[in-house]
Design a protein around this motif. Structure first.
Motif: not given
Length: 241
Positions: A78-80, A84-86, A92-93
């Motif tokens: 979900w964090l990945i 990607r969306i932002f 940062t990831l």
């Protein structure tokens, strides 16, 4: 002198070259680039390899009664997607995942709080690594208002206190960019596969916990070379890194 010449010719005839001759100076041409810090870059990476040992993660899942490896994998996936969306920076990831794992190794977290930890960790990583910082309202919205903004900020503070404000750690990304630069004829296809494999490694709990960041990065580059048939799979230049 004659013996040395004959020996050198024999090695060439047998296809055995001097290893030193095969090592490429990957920083050649960066002397006038202040951001490349060519005169310091080797020392910087030596230091990163030194501090990755005390900064390495420990196996914490057995001490977490309410979460498991699968839940962590779902959170990282979900964090990945959020990353990607932002359109956040790759640094940062990787720092986000490190903060999540480091906090979970220090603090027992309920499954209800797990996503909150991930959100607050990404907010911290954005502030530390990114040129663009997420707004807290962005995180509230993307989770369909599951957590109020005050709860995110309280968790952010709690994470910082547990980490003792220590966020300067060598993540796999630090080594990925170096190993890609040292690769044989790096191209966009190779870079994309390297980062894809590295992100798969982030989702895999045993990989993240058992291996140092530099080894995860090296494995991603080696697997990419092997998959794309880029020979040598691990060159003398890469060995020297």
């Amino acid at each position: 002198m004659l013996t040395a010449i004959l020996t050198a010719r024999s090695k060439v005839a047998c296809g055995v070259a001097n290893k030193q001759d095969q090592i490429v100076n990957i920083d050649m041409g960066d002397e006038n680039d202040d951001l490349a810090v060519a005169e310091y870059v080797d020392d910087i990476y030596k230091f990163c390899k030194l501090i990755e040992v005390p900064s390495s993660l420990v196996n914490y899942m057995n001490s977490q009664p309410d979460i498991n490896v699968k839940m962590r994998s779902i959170l990282i996936d979900w964090l990945i997607d959020v990353h990607r969306i932002f359109e956040l920076m790759p640094e940062t990831l990787y720092l986000t995942i490190y903060i999540v794992d480091w906090y979970l190794s220090k603090k027992i977290v309920s499954r209800r709080e797990l996503q909150l930890v991930g959100m607050s960790s990404m907010l911290l990583a954005c502030k530390y690594e990114g040129s663009y910082c997420l707004w807290v309202d962005d995180l509230v919205c993307i989770t369909d208002y599951a957590y109020p903004d005050t709860q995110i900020l309280v968790m952010e503070k709690a994470i910082l206190e547990k980490l003792e404000w220590y966020l300067t750690v060598p993540t796999p990304y630090v080594f990925l960019v170096r190993y890609i630069k040292a690769s044989v004829a790096p191209d966009l296809e190779m870079e994309n596969m390297v980062f894809f494999l590295a992100e798969l490694g982030l989702m895999h709990y045993p990989t993240t916990i058992l291996y140092y960041a530099s080894m995860i990065a090296a494995a991603a580059v080696f697997a990419t070379h092997y998959t794309l048939n880029k020979t040598p799979f691990w060159s003398e230049t890469l060995k020297s890194r």
